[in-house]
Design an enzyme around this catalytic site. Sequence first.
Site, PDB file in Angstrom:
ATOM      1  N   LYS A  57       0.358   4.165 -11.115  1.00 58.36           N
ATOM      2  CA  LYS A  57      -0.841   3.427 -10.677  1.00 58.36           C
ATOM      3  C   LYS A  57      -1.425   2.560 -11.797  1.00 58.36           C
ATOM      4  CE  LYS A  57      -0.928   4.783  -6.358  1.00 58.36           C
ATOM      5  NZ  LYS A  57      -0.687   3.826  -5.271  1.00 58.36           N
ATOM      6  N   TYR A 114       2.187   9.885 -11.368  1.00 54.15           N
ATOM      7  CA  TYR A 114       1.329   9.089 -10.473  1.00 54.15           C
ATOM      8  C   TYR A 114       0.397   8.193 -11.292  1.00 54.15           C
ATOM      9  CZ  TYR A 114      -1.733   8.264  -6.373  1.00 54.15           C
ATOM     10  OH  TYR A 114      -2.450   7.708  -5.351  1.00 54.15           O
ATOM     11  N   ASN A 131       0.795  -1.225   0.000  1.00 54.23           N
ATOM     12  CA  ASN A 131       0.000   0.000   0.000  1.00 54.23           C
ATOM     13  C   ASN A 131       0.831   1.281   0.000  1.00 54.23           C
ATOM     14  OD1 ASN A 131      -2.399   1.740   0.985  1.00 54.23           O
ATOM     15  ND2 ASN A 131      -0.937   1.855   2.690  1.00 54.23           N
ATOM     16  N   THR A 172      -6.768  11.371   3.996  1.00 51.13           N
ATOM     17  CA  THR A 172      -5.510  10.907   4.604  1.00 51.13           C
ATOM     18  C   THR A 172      -4.476  12.028   4.483  1.00 51.13           C
ATOM     19  OG1 THR A 172      -4.462  10.094   2.587  1.00 51.13           O
ATOM     20  CG2 THR A 172      -5.972   8.566   3.688  1.00 51.13           C
TER      21      THR A 172
HETATM   22  N1  LIG Z   1      -5.746   9.335  -0.116  1.00 56.25           N
HETATM   23  C1  LIG Z   1      -6.280   9.143  -1.318  1.00 56.25           C
HETATM   24  O1  LIG Z   1      -7.175   9.875  -1.739  1.00 56.25           O
HETATM   25  C2  LIG Z   1      -5.796   8.001  -2.197  1.00 56.25           C
HETATM   26  C3  LIG Z   1      -6.523   7.688  -3.351  1.00 56.25           C
HETATM   27  C4  LIG Z   1      -6.104   6.636  -4.148  1.00 56.25           C
HETATM   28  C5  LIG Z   1      -4.991   5.901  -3.809  1.00 56.25           C
HETATM   29  N2  LIG Z   1      -4.286   6.239  -2.682  1.00 56.25           N
HETATM   30  C6  LIG Z   1      -3.134   5.408  -2.380  1.00 56.25           C
HETATM   31  O2  LIG Z   1      -3.291   4.847  -1.096  1.00 56.25           O
HETATM   32  C7  LIG Z   1      -2.015   4.501  -0.559  1.00 56.25           C
HETATM   33  C8  LIG Z   1      -1.911   4.980   0.868  1.00 56.25           C
HETATM   34  O3  LIG Z   1      -1.936   6.388   0.855  1.00 56.25           O
HETATM   35  P1  LIG Z   1      -2.725   7.245   1.933  1.00 56.25           P
HETATM   36  O4  LIG Z   1      -3.770   7.995   1.208  1.00 56.25           O
HETATM   37  O5  LIG Z   1      -3.113   6.410   3.081  1.00 56.25           O
HETATM   38  O6  LIG Z   1      -1.625   8.336   2.320  1.00 56.25           O
HETATM   39  P2  LIG Z   1      -0.544   8.372   3.488  1.00 56.25           P
HETATM   40  O7  LIG Z   1       0.422   9.427   3.068  1.00 56.25           O
HETATM   41  O8  LIG Z   1      -1.230   8.484   4.782  1.00 56.25           O
HETATM   42  O9  LIG Z   1       0.133   6.941   3.401  1.00 56.25           O
HETATM   43  C9  LIG Z   1       1.219   6.633   2.576  1.00 56.25           C
HETATM   44  C10 LIG Z   1       2.093   5.678   3.355  1.00 56.25           C
HETATM   45  O10 LIG Z   1       3.177   5.233   2.513  1.00 56.25           O
HETATM   46  C11 LIG Z   1       4.370   5.322   3.281  1.00 56.25           C
HETATM   47  N3  LIG Z   1       5.523   5.416   2.407  1.00 56.25           N
HETATM   48  C12 LIG Z   1       5.939   6.450   1.633  1.00 56.25           C
HETATM   49  N4  LIG Z   1       7.094   6.152   1.018  1.00 56.25           N
HETATM   50  C13 LIG Z   1       7.423   4.884   1.404  1.00 56.25           C
HETATM   51  C14 LIG Z   1       8.511   4.013   1.132  1.00 56.25           C
HETATM   52  N5  LIG Z   1       9.508   4.383   0.310  1.00 56.25           N
HETATM   53  N6  LIG Z   1       8.529   2.795   1.719  1.00 56.25           N
HETATM   54  C15 LIG Z   1       7.528   2.395   2.559  1.00 56.25           C
HETATM   55  N7  LIG Z   1       6.475   3.177   2.860  1.00 56.25           N
HETATM   56  C16 LIG Z   1       6.430   4.409   2.283  1.00 56.25           C
HETATM   57  C17 LIG Z   1       4.167   6.568   4.141  1.00 56.25           C
HETATM   58  O11 LIG Z   1       5.072   6.606   5.226  1.00 56.25           O
HETATM   59  C18 LIG Z   1       2.737   6.350   4.580  1.00 56.25           C
HETATM   60  O12 LIG Z   1       2.664   5.451   5.660  1.00 56.25           O
HETATM   61  C19 LIG Z   1      -0.985   5.096  -1.515  1.00 56.25           C
HETATM   62  O13 LIG Z   1      -0.490   4.084  -2.379  1.00 56.25           O
HETATM   63  C20 LIG Z   1      -1.795   6.101  -2.313  1.00 56.25           C
HETATM   64  O14 LIG Z   1      -1.233   6.339  -3.585  1.00 56.25           O
HETATM   65  C21 LIG Z   1      -4.661   7.253  -1.868  1.00 56.25           C
END
Ligand SMILES: NC(=O)c1ccc[n+]([C@@H]2O[C@H](COP(=O)([O-])OP(=O)(O)OC[C@H]3O[C@@H](n4cnc5c(N)ncnc54)[C@H](O)[C@@H]3O)[C@@H](O)[C@H]2O)c1
Length: 254
Positions: free
Chosen positions: A163, A159, A93, A194
């Site tokens: 994805k 991005y 994730n 988030t």
């Molecule tokens: N928030 C949204 O609207 C949304 C929508 C679609 C997809 N996403 C995806 O969901 C996932 C989680 O994101 P989120 O929204 O919870 O944001 P977030 O920033 O809270 O979480 C991202 C997490 O990834 C970790 N991370 C970053 N670089 C890293 C690395 N090199 N190694 C290990 N961990 C690493 C961060 O420390 C954090 O814990 C991501 O892949 C993001 O692209 C988020």
Amino acid sequence: MVEQLLDYTGKVALVTGGSTGIGRAAALAFARQGAKVAIGNPSDAGQKTADEILGLGGEAFFLKTDVSRAESVEALVNATLDTFGGLDCAFNNAGVLPPTVSLADVDDADFDRVIGVDLKGVFLCMKYEIRHMLKVGGGAIVNTASVAGVIADPGMAAYVAAKHGVVGLTKAAALDYATQGIRVNAVAPGIVRTPMIERWLRDEAFAANLLAGSPMHRAADPEEIAGTVLFLCSSMASFTTGQVYLADGGQTAH
Ligand SMILES: NC(=O)c1ccc[n+]([C@@H]2O[C@H](COP(=O)([O-])OP(=O)(O)OC[C@H]3O[C@@H](n4cnc5c(N)ncnc54)[C@H](O)[C@@H]3O)[C@@H](O)[C@H]2O)c1
């Protein structure tokens, strides 16, 4: 019946990016359903989620992990096996979101960083997880894609590329291991409240515009994505592999 099928007692779940947002919500949800949880994160903030799980009476550990580096991912998988004696489910994730700019203005370093974490990170995680799952005859993997993995948005070339790549990797891995008990799916969230998109939601005008494009006119809570992850990893989804499950409030139904 449903509770039994979502019972993770005795199972081991690995979650990357588990310090905040969707990863933290999923780690806690796995733990509440009885799983032992391994959390990989680049900062010590991942320890907080592990502590929360221990506080609930569950089992968890945190290892400082950079998913873009093979040796770091291998160490996380090995530590999971050493600590908990197995690995049943993985939620790959971890992700980063680059600045919003049109393609010709994308900084090369930003492009490499997003591809490195969001795409190569998923590849590396699956590589080491699957090597173990093959030895024990199965497992379930969910990768975090995004709505940006199935449609494009302006200003998000790196991005969107990463994805879309996660969706491709998910399908490819699902086909490679379909007969070997390993299921691989992706969850594709829409707008989720988030830290990643805090900067968007803080800007009232920008947020109003963003949410207007979502049929539910709201952002999801991270827990609403965690539910989909637990379902896809469970035996309730035993005939589901190679799929992208959109948890997007209807955003792509237009
Ligand atoms: N928030 C949204 O609207 C949304 C929508 C679609 C997809 N996403 C995806 O969901 C996932 C989680 O994101 P989120 O929204 O919870 O944001 P977030 O920033 O809270 O979480 C991202 C997490 O990834 C970790 N991370 C970053 N670089 C890293 C690395 N090199 N190694 C290990 N961990 C690493 C961060 O420390 C954090 O814990 C991501 O892949 C993001 O692209 C988020």
